[in-house]
Design an enzyme around this catalytic site. Structure first.
Site, mmCIF file in Angstrom:
data_model
loop_
_atom_site.group_PDB
_atom_site.id
_atom_site.type_symbol
_atom_site.label_atom_id
_atom_site.label_comp_id
_atom_site.label_asym_id
_atom_site.label_seq_id
_atom_site.Cartn_x
_atom_site.Cartn_y
_atom_site.Cartn_z
ATOM 1 N N LYS A 177 -2.738 -4.146 -1.994
ATOM 2 C CA LYS A 177 -1.957 -2.918 -1.937
ATOM 3 C C LYS A 177 -0.848 -3.053 -0.886
ATOM 4 O O LYS A 177 0.265 -2.568 -1.066
ATOM 5 C CB LYS A 177 -2.937 -1.806 -1.561
ATOM 6 N N ARG A 178 -1.183 -3.714 0.211
ATOM 7 C CA ARG A 178 -0.250 -3.826 1.315
ATOM 8 C C ARG A 178 0.883 -4.817 1.005
ATOM 9 O O ARG A 178 2.035 -4.555 1.266
ATOM 10 C CB ARG A 178 -1.021 -4.278 2.558
#
Ligand code: GLU
Length: 563
Positions: free
Chosen positions: A310-311
């Site tokens: 996600k990051r």
């Protein structure tokens, strides 16, 4: 079943609230309220159980799509249940975004939470609800009460400090972390002792009284992975948190039983919790659903496979695909190529068949990590877009621009048929051009058709001197006749080339490079750069027909002036 007085007293003490609900805290009430479904044999009841955290990713879509497809293929039901028992993680508007994002990709539900974008209203449909876990509090509490009565669960008074201490000791002694065996110090108190502490107002959670011994194993057949042998659950996991709401594990067992889910298709990250779930289903006397644990999405990074994050990876978010204007059909086609190993073969044999005629099989799903590859997605997308009629594609691009490229929306929507003609250039014939992959790229490709986005991006070919550029352009415009057919038009460019010292054919130039300044291709390039601002483009003849004589003349004249 009769229960001893002490456990009834304990249950009453723990759950005074359930008494006054329609069920009276009796789970038999729910068993009748949510009877087995009346569906044809083989129909799958599947569900998606997202938490409303606001972030919807490709993994959600991938799982949702598999669940939907299985339900659709078998004439079953696909449910949307919102798993909102972790109130801290909740984000407002998350459910609306979730439903509309999935709907954009064609994933809709037969039952559960619904959202109507026009009226901006959330509601629920189906007789197995409520479909928000937070609204199912009484149901969960009745089932925990049942386990308390049967001596399969107990209140645990360990404080946070004590739990931290246990964790530190377990780490130091290299023991498995968790509350089990000797660490489960409230496991075997008498009902009277539990009652005394509760009456004294001590904080508690309700824990499961695990039955298995540490050496036990369970065997279970996963729909995707086949037979699995796993260590049985020995953990006294939390069933009810101190806020009175259930943990994910417990809610999953109760909900999937009462909603009569037949297949739990979910991400691989839940595989390690499977022994807990099996233990809970058994303790509750529920029949197990068929578990299908799909694999994680990976990508190549620096030559190594790793999980999409996600990051680090914007492409994990579904919003990424919407804002770049990937057509939902392309995304679904791509997902199927990674979901089922035989899809591409099927596609080759059935080039024009709609994807819902492909039969997905859980056995043919990958178990070793799916490599997600944007390049491959774009290739799949090009194949999909080439089959979409130009008018439909034009609507899609216009719709995309309204949301994500507002400054171009006016220009694109002003003449939808012209846009369709633009998109159709080179798409007929045996070898249609397949270079359109997503709306943002499409717009970039075609932006020169619109004056406000036209710019000279690339330079004239090096073979043509600065002095020759205006000469060639002037010569071109002098002989330009919009009614010329393609052959006449090209003959004129050839003549222009030879009259100015350029070879009529590239191969003549190659043979005698000293005799010519360049060749006809370089001359065409000059015209191309002046007209579309770039060194390469689809068929220039077609482009001019769409631009129209007036624009062709004015752009060439502007290019002459700027030299
Ligand atoms: N609430 C879980 C999640 O957010 C659902 C997992 C499941 O499908 O059982 O992923």
């Amino acid at each position: 079943m009769t229960h001893d007085n002490a456990s009834v007293k304990l249950a009453d003490l723990l759950f005074p609230d359930t008494k006054n609900t329609p069920s009276g805290g009796d789970t038999a009430y729910y068993e009748t309220l949510y009877p087995p479904r009346n569906l044809p044999a083989g129909a799958a009841v599947t569900r998606l159980g997202p938490s409303p955290t606001g972030f919807i990713h490709l993994g959600n879509l991938y799982t949702a799509f598999m669940n939907k497809k299985l339900a659709d293929e078998t004439g079953g039901i696909f449910i949307l249940r919102i798993e909102d028992t972790d109130r801290k993680r909740e984000v407002t508007g998350a459910v609306e975004t979730l439903i509309s994002s999935l709907a954009y990709f064609g994933v809709t539900f037969d039952e559960g939470v619904t959202y109507d974008a026009d009226s901006d209203r959330i509601s629920e449909s189906g007789s197995y609800g409520p479909y928000y876990q937070s609204a199912r509090r009484d149901i969960y509490r009745s089932y925990v009460r049942k386990l308390i009565l049967e001596g399969k669960a107990y209140p645990c008074f360990l404080t946070e400090d004590e739990i931290n201490e246990i964790r530190t000791r377990q780490e130091r002694e290299k023991r498995t972390p968790g509350i089990y065996g000797e660490w489960a110090k409230y496991r075997n108190l008498s009902c009277e002792e539990y009652a005394k502490r509760i009456e004294a107002g001590q904080n508690y959670v309700v824990r499961f009284k695990a039955e298995a011994e540490s050496a036990d194993t369970i065997e279970i057949v996963d729909g995707i992975r086949g037979k699995l042998t796993m260590p049985a659950n020995v953990m006294d996991v939390v069933l009810l948190k101190s806020d009175g709401l259930p943990t994910y594990h417990f809610a999953h067992a109760v909900d999937d039983h009462l909603m009569r889910t037949t297949h739990v298709i979910r991400g691989e990250e839940w595989l390690s919790s499977l022994p807990i779930h099996v233990a809970l289903f058994r303790a509750l006397g529920f029949e197990l659903p068929i578990y299908c644990h799909s694999t994680v999405l990976m990508k190549m990074d620096d030559g190594k496979k790793r999980k999409l994050s996600k990051r680090k990876d914007p492409e994990l978010s579904l919003e990424y695909y919407r804002s770049d204007g990937y057509h939902p059909k392309a995304i679904l086609e791509y997902l199927l190529t990674v979901i089922n190993s035989n899809f591409e073969e099927w596609r080759a044999e059935n080039p024009d068949a709609p994807i819902d005629t492909f039969e997905m099989t859980t056995e043919k799903m990958s178990v070793s990590g799916i490599l997600f590859d944007l390049e491959k997605l774009r290739d799949v997308s090009k194949e999909v877009l080439v089959k979409i009629p130009a008018t439909e594609l034009a609507d899609f691009v216009i719709h995309w621009a309204a949301m994500y490229k507002n400054e171009a929306h006016g220009a694109l929507s002003a003449d939808r048929d012209r846009l369709a003609r633009i998109l159709d250039i080179g798409r007929d014939g045996d070898k249609p051009r397949k270079d359109l992959s997503h709306a943002r790229q499409i717009f970039d490709f075609i932006s020169y058709f619109y004056d406000e986005f036209f710019e000279i991006r690339e330079s004239y070919p090096a073979e043509v001197s600065d002095g020759d550029v205006p000469l060639l352009l002037q010569g071109y415009i002098d002989s330009y006749e919009p009614t010329d057919d393609r052959d006449v038009w090209f003959e004129k460019i050839r003549t222009l080339a030879t009259e100015n010292g350029y070879a009529a054919k590239p191969k003549d130039f190659k043979k005698e490079p000293d005799r010519y300044k360049g060749h006809v291709g370089h001359v065409s390039s000059v015209i191309r750069v002046a007209l579309v601002g770039r060194a390469s483009s689809p068929d220039l003849y077609e482009i001019q027909r769409i631009l129209g004589a007036e624009k062709v003349r004015s752009r060439i004249q502007a290019a002459i002036r700027s030299k």
